[in-house]
Design a protein around this motif. Structure first.
Motif, PDB file in Angstrom:
ATOM      1  N   GLU A 133       0.804  -1.336  -0.157  1.00 53.55           N
ATOM      2  CA  GLU A 133       0.073   0.003  -0.034  1.00 53.55           C
ATOM      3  C   GLU A 133       0.955   1.321   0.000  1.00 53.55           C
ATOM      4  O   GLU A 133       0.488   2.421  -0.086  1.00 53.55           O
ATOM      5  N   GLY A 354      -0.934   4.703   3.766  1.00 54.40           N
ATOM      6  CA  GLY A 354      -1.545   4.028   2.600  1.00 54.40           C
ATOM      7  C   GLY A 354      -2.381   3.010   3.403  1.00 54.40           C
ATOM      8  O   GLY A 354      -3.287   2.407   2.821  1.00 54.40           O
ATOM      9  N   ALA A 358      -6.503   1.948   2.799  1.00 55.34           N
ATOM     10  CA  ALA A 358      -7.132   0.705   2.521  1.00 55.34           C
ATOM     11  C   ALA A 358      -7.972   0.136   3.390  1.00 55.34           C
ATOM     12  O   ALA A 358      -8.931  -0.495   3.213  1.00 55.34           O
TER      13      ALA A 358
END
Length: 425
Positions: A133, A354, A358
């Protein structure tokens, strides 16, 4: 040290005084470790360890500004260690005052410098830059210029990349000129194991405890671990990688390990097997009693050892998406057993921006929020650096945080019980 014509030209100042000074620094660094040459950095991105705008780090900001004023930028884009501040993390008025008025007063200024120098993106702040991510995942045999200890040991061991345990600022200097000194963990010989670790436990060993035990025993040497595949299997899946992330961070902070090999699991151990073990390697056997001995050896430095915990940190290094999901399920189940709706201790789970983005897209995020757990992108260690936190009873399942702060270590299972109203930590 033997330099190429291009490297010598940079050192001689043909590309400017600033690049000459950067090259001289790297040459002096290499000379100190008897490096025979400089080799090109081959990874797409770099990663920097210095992410925090502490007022006392004025020399860092001055150096960065001189580099920028000279029109120099990094050869690579880079990610950086976590930010130190997040208003969503519990802190009292005085703690916030210290954070914002005395400690991290240069945070915005420094982040602007990082963006100008080559930051990957505005949210590329995490110690686990190799998460999918985040997007800074090096490939096998790529040469890196990293300094963050938990990222270095993961990249070397799990990904098979090549990187020494550099210090802060040297990481960006390598990235600026595109070279690093060739010694230590960059060499085939430097990646050989001088310790054999035999795992003889009756159950899957706690990752943080096992890493701590090995780190304190082998220090900066390379261990070859036999018997752990019995508990982890032979596939580097999400669950196993999360385990190795936490295990490696403990070896790197409770010791100075930059590379470990796990028999039948990590890339070089799968390819080369016991040929990675040096002649005369020492042996360290770890069983249940040894892990218990190590855990009991940790000092409790709270002013009142019997104090009730006021804060819990989980995620040093940052949690993976898989770990956030697993923790959500475990907390829900344990709260149900204890007839509670929310955690009884303010609890913060930290992960890369990140990863958190997610996570927010899954149905686990509202479920975790319902339990009262806070998610954040900060570095727990930078939070605990506040002198007012030293008298605060904080618990954690991170051996790295325990080592560098006053936080008290408990296993994941003990943390789970403590925050959900089971057995008190």
């Amino acid at each position: 040290m033997q330099l190429t014509k291009e490297q010598q030209a940079i050192l001689d100042g043909e590309k400017g005084e600033t690049l000459a000074k950067v090259m001289k620094t790297l040459v002096m660094y290499g000379d100190a470790f008897e490096a025979e040459k400089l080799v090109p950095i081959t990874s797409k991105y770099n990663h920097l360890v210095t992410s925090f705008g502490l007022k006392v780090m004025a020399p860092v900001y001055d150096l960065m500004q001189k580099i920028l004023d000279a029109g120099v930028c990094s050869e690579q884009k880079f990610s950086v260690d976590p930010r130190p501040l997040d208003k969503n993390v519990p802190a009292n008025f005085l703690q916030n005052l210290v954070f914002n008025k005395f400690m991290y007063t240069k945070q915005d200024y420094y982040e602007n410098q990082l963006e100008s120098l080559g930051l990957m993106d505005k949210d590329a702040f995490t110690c686990t830059c190799y998460m999918d991510e985040v997007g800074n995942r090096p490939h096998k045999d790529e040469v890196l210029s990293w300094a963050e200890s938990s990222a270095v040991v993961y990249a070397n061991s799990v990904l098979g990349a090549r990187c020494n345990r550099n210090s802060g600022i040297l990481d960006i200097m390598g990235s600026i000129v595109g070279y690093v000194p060739y010694f230590g963990l960059l060499t085939d010989e430097g990646r050989k194991a001088s310790w054999i670790i035999k795992i003889n436990t009756t159950k899957k060993p706690e990752a943080q405890l096992l890493g701590s035990a090995i780190g304190m025993k082998v220090m900066e040497d390379v261990p070859y671990v036999i018997g752990l595949d019995k508990w982890l299997g032979t596939e580097l899946n999400d669950t196993t990688c999360a385990y190795l992330k936490d295990f490696g961070a403990a070896t790197a902070s409770n010791g100075a390990v930059g590379l470990y090999h796990i028999a039948n699991l990590t890339p070089e151990a799968v390819e080369q097997g016991e040929s990675l073990i040096l002649d005369g390697a020492r042996v360290y056997t770890i069983d249940d009693a040894e892990l218990e001995r190590v855990k009991n050896s940790y000092p409790v430095i709270w002013k009142n050892p019997d104090a009730a915990p006021k804060l819990c940190f989980v995620g040093c290094p940052h949690l993976s998406l898989e770990q956030l999901k697993d923790w959500t399920i475990k907390i829900e189940n344990e709260l149900r057993v204890n007839n509670r709706e929310k955690v009884k201790i303010p609890t913060v789970f930290t992960a890369a921006p990140g990863v958190l983005t997610a996570f927010e897209k899954t149905d686990y995020a509202p479920r975790l929020k319902k339990t009262g757990v806070i998610t954040s992108y900060i570095c727990p260690l930078m939070y605990m650096n506040n002198p007012l936190c030293k008298s605060m009873p904080v618990i954690t399942s991170s051996n790295k945080l325990r080592t560098y702060s006053s936080a008290r270590y408990y296993t994941d299972d003990e943390i789970l019980k403590a925050i959900t109203g089971g057995d008190r930590a």
